[in-house]
Design a protein around this motif. Structure first.
Motif, PDB file in Angstrom:
ATOM      1  N   PRO A  34       0.809  -1.234   0.000  1.00  0.00           N
ATOM      2  CA  PRO A  34       0.000   0.000   0.000  1.00  0.00           C
ATOM      3  C   PRO A  34       0.833   1.271   0.000  1.00  0.00           C
ATOM      4  O   PRO A  34       0.400   2.290  -0.519  1.00  0.00           O
ATOM      5  CB  PRO A  34      -0.833  -0.122   1.286  1.00  0.00           C
ATOM      6  N   LEU A 135      -9.077   0.992  -0.720  1.00  0.00           N
ATOM      7  CA  LEU A 135      -8.045   0.072  -1.195  1.00  0.00           C
ATOM      8  C   LEU A 135      -6.880   0.005  -0.215  1.00  0.00           C
ATOM      9  O   LEU A 135      -6.384  -1.083   0.112  1.00  0.00           O
ATOM     10  CB  LEU A 135      -7.556   0.494  -2.584  1.00  0.00           C
ATOM     11  N   LEU A 138      -7.975  -2.058   2.790  1.00  0.00           N
ATOM     12  CA  LEU A 138      -7.982  -3.501   2.546  1.00  0.00           C
ATOM     13  C   LEU A 138      -6.569  -4.068   2.532  1.00  0.00           C
ATOM     14  O   LEU A 138      -6.309  -5.144   3.109  1.00  0.00           O
ATOM     15  CB  LEU A 138      -8.687  -3.796   1.221  1.00  0.00           C
ATOM     16  N   LEU A 139      -5.657  -3.362   1.884  1.00  0.00           N
ATOM     17  CA  LEU A 139      -4.275  -3.831   1.839  1.00  0.00           C
ATOM     18  C   LEU A 139      -3.641  -3.786   3.230  1.00  0.00           C
ATOM     19  O   LEU A 139      -2.830  -4.657   3.580  1.00  0.00           O
ATOM     20  CB  LEU A 139      -3.469  -2.983   0.863  1.00  0.00           C
ATOM     21  N   ALA A 514     -17.762   1.450  -8.664  1.00  0.00           N
ATOM     22  CA  ALA A 514     -16.601   1.618  -7.791  1.00  0.00           C
ATOM     23  C   ALA A 514     -16.575   3.017  -7.167  1.00  0.00           C
ATOM     24  O   ALA A 514     -16.250   3.175  -5.983  1.00  0.00           O
ATOM     25  CB  ALA A 514     -15.311   1.366  -8.579  1.00  0.00           C
ATOM     26  N   ARG A 518     -16.676   4.120  -3.267  1.00  0.00           N
ATOM     27  CA  ARG A 518     -15.705   5.045  -2.689  1.00  0.00           C
ATOM     28  C   ARG A 518     -16.428   6.190  -1.979  1.00  0.00           C
ATOM     29  O   ARG A 518     -16.021   6.614  -0.896  1.00  0.00           O
ATOM     30  CB  ARG A 518     -14.793   5.586  -3.786  1.00  0.00           C
ATOM     31  N   TRP A 521     -17.616   4.990   1.331  1.00  0.00           N
ATOM     32  CA  TRP A 521     -16.493   4.910   2.271  1.00  0.00           C
ATOM     33  C   TRP A 521     -16.158   6.299   2.830  1.00  0.00           C
ATOM     34  O   TRP A 521     -15.965   6.465   4.035  1.00  0.00           O
ATOM     35  CB  TRP A 521     -15.284   4.311   1.554  1.00  0.00           C
TER      36      TRP A 521
END
Length: 652
Positions: A34, A135, A138-139, A514, A518, A521
């Motif tokens: 990340p 993202l 998650l990473l 997507a 976002r 989020w």
């Protein structure tokens, strides 16, 4: 201290096996990923290739210390070459990534592996300083889980026992995460958040793409080639047409013959009076992080939100840099009149031109003034008619020379919004009409998922405001005057050519979905600020919670979560043997149907009693009890794992 030293010395002599080394390197890779994705591509790719090369070179023995020092120095110089010597968040994160990429070169012992994993876990937290999107989250979670699995593997290596299967390690790690998750959620929701931070986050060495305080020839091409979202807007009630969506940003008044800049001292003056028209637009605006203080809003904002103020050019400026995505509630209305009584100092700046630039444009403006007399509107219309008849819109332009406006108006007559707005403003000033450049965004794209509008960075635009007697500042968009048949090489055409018909494959819909995710989020996680936290329990009829009340709730729920953690951990300590824990859980399942085992009754006797009363279920229980007794007192290699699975699956 002596015990710690002895432990450290012992770890230094335990060599890694092939599997443990692989797990340590994998955990470091998960943690580094990340961070690499948020660095400049040259650094991210370079460090991403360096790390596996270091691991391969040091597979049999560590690299010499002098070679590691040379590599570290080279990494530092690479970071400074790309990011410069100005300190910033991305500079520190790049140096961390560089050191992590070299760290595998000394991986050999158990202590080296633990050092690598512990050091690597700083990388996901550093990545949050650069981006806080889903993202990265998650990473970071994947890196955290990989780190726990690796530390468990290293603990087994230190104890000298055979490592359990991956399924067993995942189960153990999942339980640890489940135990700590309630406390983490309580801290996120209830720990009092500060309305303003105690200290500021350091700025970045490299600026994020976005609007700036200046406009120079060719300076916007990178921004206009970026199709990532800059803002998202959701309207409540009336929605403006796309051609009415002018999102106002910095107003540029000063011109040196090449670059338009914001006049700082004029912008500090109080905003002028505005009389709004009958149309009103109410909307929520979610702005992506820019590290700047400019908040674009529809022309013209009527209600100033908290933590923001209006500049003299009527642009919204926030109290703090927009370092994270934030949501704002705004209202705007097209003006009926705007600054009718122009200040003399503002008029002087709005007519100023450098004396030694663009002589042909200045002469043309004086000529038009003589021919039009006092009719300012006739001069504006004449310029727009000229653009409509003879000019071409294209991104394929070269850098101009000293007299940029003369070259554009009389030679090339090709360009995009930078060229049109700059030349039009110079021409108006040459004719004695106060004019200025306004930068921002125009238009937007409606996302069918969520019914909101996406304004992309490629929607960046520059237009002109001219001052007319009795009306004040009036918006004129010379770029929009270009005839449709003279529009070539647009951003949309380039994107369509690059896409190669990908929209037909559903890529566009996937991108909309997507972006909608976002946005959710940003709203649920990043937008959970002090104000929303204080109104957390309003759906239950409770009013605004004060920080002291939030702190009391946090302490109460945290104590409850900690008590649960202590009970679960203590339960594990009471029954360290997993076989005993599984056997006791089996007994509790039978107790729920009235066939429990008293504490004094042996396992085989209990199973025989149950088998006599319920033959079908009892025979399986009797077989399990024989295996349990045999494993407890005469263990067979490899039989315990199968017995544990059978005990967990058996139901009365």
């Amino acid at each position: 201290m002596s015990a710690l030293t002895a432990t450290s010395d012992a770890q230094a002599h335990v060599l890694l096996d092939r599997g443990s080394r692989g797990w340590a390197l994998a955990a470091a890779a998960f943690a580094l990923l990340p961070l690499l994705l948020n660095l400049p591509s040259s650094l991210g790719l370079g460090f991403g290739l360096t790390a596996p090369v270091m691991a391969l070179l040091a597979w049999r023995k560590p690299l010499p210390a002098w070679l590691r020092a040379v590599l570290a120095l080279a990494m530092i110089l690479a970071v400074l070459a790309v990011l410069g010597t100005r300190p910033g968040r991305d500079t520190g994160c790049a140096l961390l990534a560089a050191m992590l990429a070299i760290k595998p070169s000394e991986l050999r012992t158990l202590r080296d592996a633990r050092s690598l994993v512990g050091f690597a876990l700083f990388a996901p937290f550093a990545a949050f300083l650069l981006d806080q999107g889903p993202l990265v989250m998650l990473l970071a979670v994947a890196a955290f889980l990989a780190g726990l699995l690796t530390l468990q593997r290293l603990a087994d290596l230190e104890a000298g026992i055979a490592p359990p299967t991956l399924k067993q390690r995942l189960t153990t790690t999942g339980r640890l995460v489940a135990i700590g998750l309630p406390l983490a959620l309580v801290a996120f929701w209830l720990f009092p958040r500060l309305g303003t931070p105690l200290w500021g986050v350091p700025e970045r060495a490299l600026a994020r793409p976005g609007l700036s305080d200046s406009m120079s020839p060719g300076g916007w091409l990178d921004l206009m080639a970026d199709d990532t979202p800059a803002m998202r807007a959701q309207f409540h009630g009336a929605t403006p047409r796309v051609d009415q969506m002018y999102w106002r940003g910095p107003v540029l008044l000063d011109y040196d013959g090449r670059t338009w800049t914001r006049s700082r001292w004029l912008e500090a003056l109080p905003p002028p009076p505005v009389q709004s028209g009958p149309v009103r637009w109410s909307y929520d605006l979610e702005v992506e992080a820019t590290d700047r203080r400019d908040l674009p809003a529809l022309d013209l904002v009527t209600d100033i939100p908290q933590d923001a103020h209006l500049s003299h050019g009527f642009s919204l400026v926030t109290a703090r840099p927009l370092s994270v995505a934030a949501r704002w509630q705004l209202q705007s209305a097209p003006p009926a009149t705007f600054d009718v009584q122009l200040r003399p100092t503002v008029r002087q700046h709005a007519l100023a031109l450098p004396p030694d630039h663009d002589p042909r444009t200045r002469a043309l403006g004086r000529q038009w003034r003589q021919e039009a007399g006092d009719n300012d509107q006739a001069i504006i219309d004449r310029a727009l008619d000229w653009i409509r008849a003879d000019f071409i819109y294209t991104l394929d332009t070269g850098l101009p020379g000293r007299n940029a406006v003369d070259e554009f108006l009389f030679d090339t007559r090709r360009g995009f919004c930078e060229h049109f707005s700059s030349a039009f403003t110079v021409l108006m000033r040459s004719a004695g009409i106060p004019a200025r450049v306004v930068t921002g965004y125009t238009g937007g794209y409606r996302n069918p998922f969520g019914d909101y509008w996406i304004v992309r960075r490629m929607d960046a635009h520059a237009w002109v405001e001219v001052w007319l007697d009795g009306r004040g500042w009036v918006r004129v968009d010379p770029t929009a005057a270009v005839a449709p048949e003279r529009i070539y090489d647009t951003l949309e055409q380039r994107a369509a050519n690059a896409g190669g018909g990908m929209e037909m494959l559903g890529v566009s819909s996937f991108g909309d979905l997507a972006d909608w995710m976002r946005r959710g989020w940003n709203d649920l996680v990043l937008g959970f600020d002090a104000t929303r936290q204080q109104a957390l329990l309003s759906p239950l009829g409770l009013g605004k919670l004060q920080p002291s009340q939030l702190l009391a709730l946090f302490i109460a729920f945290a104590a409850f979560a900690l008590a649960g953690m202590v009970w679960l951990l203590a339960r594990g300590e009471r029954e360290r043997d997993p076989l005993l824990r599984a056997w006791h859980r089996l007994g509790r399942r039978y107790a729920r149907i009235g066939l429990g085992r008293p504490a004094h009754e042996p396992a085989l006797a209990w199973a025989t009693r149950v088998a006599a009363a319920h033959p079908r279920s009892g025979q399986a229980l009797l077989a399990l009890s024989h295996r349990f007794a045999a494993t407890r007192y005469a263990p067979v290699q490899g039989g315990m794992r199968k017995l544990l699975d059978d005990l967990q699956r058996h139901r009365p």
